[in-house]
Design an enzyme around this catalytic site. Structure first.
Site, PDB file in Angstrom:
ATOM      1  N   GLY A  55       0.796  -1.084   0.025  1.00 55.43           N
ATOM      2  CA  GLY A  55      -0.052  -0.043   0.005  1.00 55.43           C
ATOM      3  C   GLY A  55       0.857   1.222   0.092  1.00 55.43           C
ATOM      4  O   GLY A  55       1.926   1.297   0.307  1.00 55.43           O
ATOM      5  N   CYS A  81       5.339  -6.184   1.790  1.00 49.30           N
ATOM      6  CA  CYS A  81       5.384  -4.671   1.787  1.00 49.30           C
ATOM      7  C   CYS A  81       4.842  -4.243   2.836  1.00 49.30           C
ATOM      8  O   CYS A  81       4.944  -4.156   3.895  1.00 49.30           O
ATOM      9  CB  CYS A  81       5.213  -3.954   0.504  1.00 49.30           C
ATOM     10  N   TYR A  82       3.842  -3.327   2.565  1.00 51.00           N
ATOM     11  CA  TYR A  82       2.913  -2.661   3.568  1.00 51.00           C
ATOM     12  C   TYR A  82       2.443  -3.693   4.799  1.00 51.00           C
ATOM     13  O   TYR A  82       2.422  -3.491   5.968  1.00 51.00           O
ATOM     14  CB  TYR A  82       1.925  -1.921   3.135  1.00 51.00           C
ATOM     15  N   HIS A 167       7.994  -7.596  -3.520  1.00 55.38           N
ATOM     16  CA  HIS A 167       6.844  -8.302  -4.150  1.00 55.38           C
ATOM     17  C   HIS A 167       7.084  -9.469  -5.041  1.00 55.38           C
ATOM     18  O   HIS A 167       7.318  -9.573  -6.123  1.00 55.38           O
ATOM     19  CB  HIS A 167       6.263  -7.170  -5.270  1.00 55.38           C
ATOM     20  N   GLU A 169       4.664 -11.054  -6.204  1.00 55.41           N
ATOM     21  CA  GLU A 169       3.622 -11.344  -7.194  1.00 55.41           C
ATOM     22  C   GLU A 169       3.857 -10.835  -8.503  1.00 55.41           C
ATOM     23  O   GLU A 169       3.063 -11.149  -9.603  1.00 55.41           O
ATOM     24  CB  GLU A 169       2.308 -10.910  -6.693  1.00 55.41           C
ATOM     25  N   ASP A 225     -16.800 -13.446 -23.104  1.00 51.31           N
ATOM     26  CA  ASP A 225     -17.729 -13.375 -21.904  1.00 51.31           C
ATOM     27  C   ASP A 225     -19.200 -14.002 -22.140  1.00 51.31           C
ATOM     28  O   ASP A 225     -19.767 -14.806 -21.140  1.00 51.31           O
ATOM     29  CB  ASP A 225     -17.719 -11.884 -21.273  1.00 51.31           C
ATOM     30  N   LYS A 364     -10.176 -12.583 -16.734  1.00 57.50           N
ATOM     31  CA  LYS A 364     -10.478 -12.912 -18.375  1.00 57.50           C
ATOM     32  C   LYS A 364      -9.840 -14.351 -18.451  1.00 57.50           C
ATOM     33  O   LYS A 364     -10.636 -15.183 -19.210  1.00 57.50           O
ATOM     34  CB  LYS A 364      -9.867 -12.032 -19.178  1.00 57.50           C
TER      35      LYS A 364
END
Ligand code: XMP
Length: 508
Positions: A55, A81-82, A167, A169, A225, A364
């Site tokens: 954050g 992180c945060y 991070h 991710e 979709d 997606k």
């Protein structure tokens, strides 16, 4: 079947959604929750593990984003992180403001053998933080540092609390996935029960429960979709579903015919087609403001569903292909409105039909996986996304049949050449847009004063960010020359090089 759940508490980080996607890619269902709603969410949903996101704020400032530490219970927790700083701050460690923001690639120093970070094959990590943890709370071991960061990773294995300053991710941390994987499976001992097949069986039950014995109108556009929604409904409640295709005249060249054919021949023979060219063009006459166009298009769809066909009067539900990123975006308090996507908040308040959104939990790529599992043909599942308002948002200024013809022809040439030159790989979307300016040109010794076409092709993982595709110059020159020569009304062709952000994928 009940899924196991990993809740990702969002402290406002720019990568929070990516954490959720990574967890799901590893086969575990995950949801993103704003920190303000985290305590209630945890109480209600009892997640199996928790990840605390990054954050932009500081734990040291007054009213810093926080949750009740007690609500974590004895679940495994990973702070990123945060999230790591939050753990340190609330569990008795020390967080300090840093003079310099650490941003970019860093190498971890020696790592504690046997620790979570010791599993990484590569010590390169992506950092993006201001504050840092100076000392870990009692019971924690510092498992890695960098040259400037005294606590780059820490853990308390007894209590199953883990934290990383970097991070895991993002792809800039090449071994980040190993950390997430180990956290999910070695530490939290999760099953990995999030698969397309499980989603289909759960959603089939959910649809039956929501709809009961009522009828559902499923609006299809030929895009992935709405096709997956139609396939899911056909799977769950075929007899109660009517698929409706509105031919509003704002589709790509040849697409209306393709959609009809695909539905009638391959998977839903009872497609209802509503011809509505005049209705849409009539309402769009003289309208140039992008938001006004979107609103009109959204509204006219509902007019078609509720007023144009007596056979639809006994339908109670409207099924839509809203996806998880739209749900996150519209539920967030901070995200500002960039565009009204007409399948998200752009429906008229007079609408009678109740909306049902069977894809509201999916990203997606997950929608595509579900489509494949349901047996949809590859040219549907792998089709480029196409905006609900169609060419309406690719024609700047007034939308007229003549301007639609221009954009359709230019778009056709661009995509045909991409196909012929085998350049489709890596393209998320490619299209032509028509601008509402005129410029002077010369053709066959005659002065021309006509409109420019913009070509846009982007690479993207999820439409949240995107960058322009790098085509060979000779290819672009060839396409430009064909368009100017073959499409009446165009005398200039531009290629859009802008990323998202700061631009968006569509021009309006
Ligand atoms: P932007 O232009 O916001 O687009 O970067 C992100 C993605 O969303 C699609 N898009 C829409 N889809 N209704 C939709 O269903 C809309 O109004 C709409 N506007 C944009 C766009 O094509 C891209 O994939």
């Amino acid at each position: 079947m009940e899924h196991q759940l990993v809740s990702v508490i969002d402290f406002g980080g720019q990568y929070t959604q990516l954490i959720v996607r990574r967890v799901r890619e590893l086969g575990v269902y995950s949801e993103m929750v704003p920190w303000q709603k985290a305590d209630e969410h945890i109480r209600e949903k009892q997640p199996d593990a928790i990840i605390l996101s990054g954050g932009p704020r500081s734990n040291l400032e007054p009213n810093a984003p926080t949750i009740d530490p007690a609500s974590l219970g004895d679940r495994p927790v990973l702070g990123i992180c945060y999230g790591l700083q939050w753990m340190a701050h609330h569990l008795g460690g020390k967080v300090i403001p840093s003079d310099e923001r650490e941003y970019g690639k860093r190498h971890l120093g020696p790592r504690e053998p046997g620790s979570l970070v010791s599993l990484m094959d590569n010590d390169l990590v992506w950092m993006s933080h201001g504050d840092q943890v100076l000392s870990a709370p009692a019971g924690f071991t510092v498992t890695a540092k960098t040259e400037t960061c005294p606590v780059a990773a820490m853990e308390n294995t007894n209590e199953r609390r883990y934290g990383v300053q970097f991070h895991p991710e993002v792809t800039h941390t090449p071994s980040g996935k190993a950390i997430l994987k180990s956290f999910l499976f070695d530490i939290a001992k999760l099953r990995g029960d999030w698969t397309a097949a499980n989603f289909i069986s759960d959603t089939t039950d959910w649809i039956r429960e929501q709809v009961g014995d009522k009828k559902v109108l499923c609006a299809v556009s030929g895009g992935v979709d709405s096709s997956v929604v139609a396939a899911l409904l056909s799977h769950a409640i075929a007899d109660q579903t009517t698929c409706v295709f509105v031919d509003h005249g704002l589709l790509r060249k040849g697409e209306a015919e393709q959609v009809r054919q695909m539905f009638t021949e391959t998977f839903h023979p009872n497609l209802m087609v509503i011809e509505a060219h005049d209705q849409f063009f009539g309402k769009l006459q003289g309208v140039t403001d992008p938001e006004a166009k979107r609103k009109i298009i959204g509204e006219e769809f509902v007019v078609c569903f509720e007023r144009n066909k007596a056979e639809l009067a006994d339908h109670d539900f409207l099924a839509q292909g809203t996806l998880y990123p739209d749900v996150i975006e519209s539920g967030s308090d901070t995200a500002s409105k960039i565009k009204t996507h007409h399948n998200v908040g752009g429906l008229p308040d007079w609408m009678r039909l109740k909306v049902i959104e069977p894809l509201r939990w999916l990203f997606k790529d997950e929608v595509r996986a579900v489509g494949r599992e349901l047996g949809l043909p590859p040219d549907v599942v792998d089709r480029e996304p196409f905006p609900g308002p169609g060419l309406g948002v690719r024609i700047l200024g007034e939308v007229t049949p003549e301007r639609v013809r221009i954009v359709q022809d230019a778009d056709w040439i661009f995509r045909e050449e991409i196909r012929k030159h085998n350049l489709k790989e890596g393209i998320w979307q490619s299209y032509a847009a028509l601008l509402d300016v005129r410029s002077v040109g010369v053709m066959g010794d005659e002065r021309t004063y006509e409109q420019p076409i913009v070509l846009r092709a982007v690479a993207s993982e999820d439409a949240m960010t995107a960058h322009a595709v790098e085509f060979p110059f000779t290819f672009l020159e060839h396409v430009a020359s064909r368009i100017v020569n073959e499409v009446k009304g165009v005398n200039r062709v531009l290629y859009d090089l802008t990323s998202k952000p700061p631009a968006t994928i569509e021009w309006e």
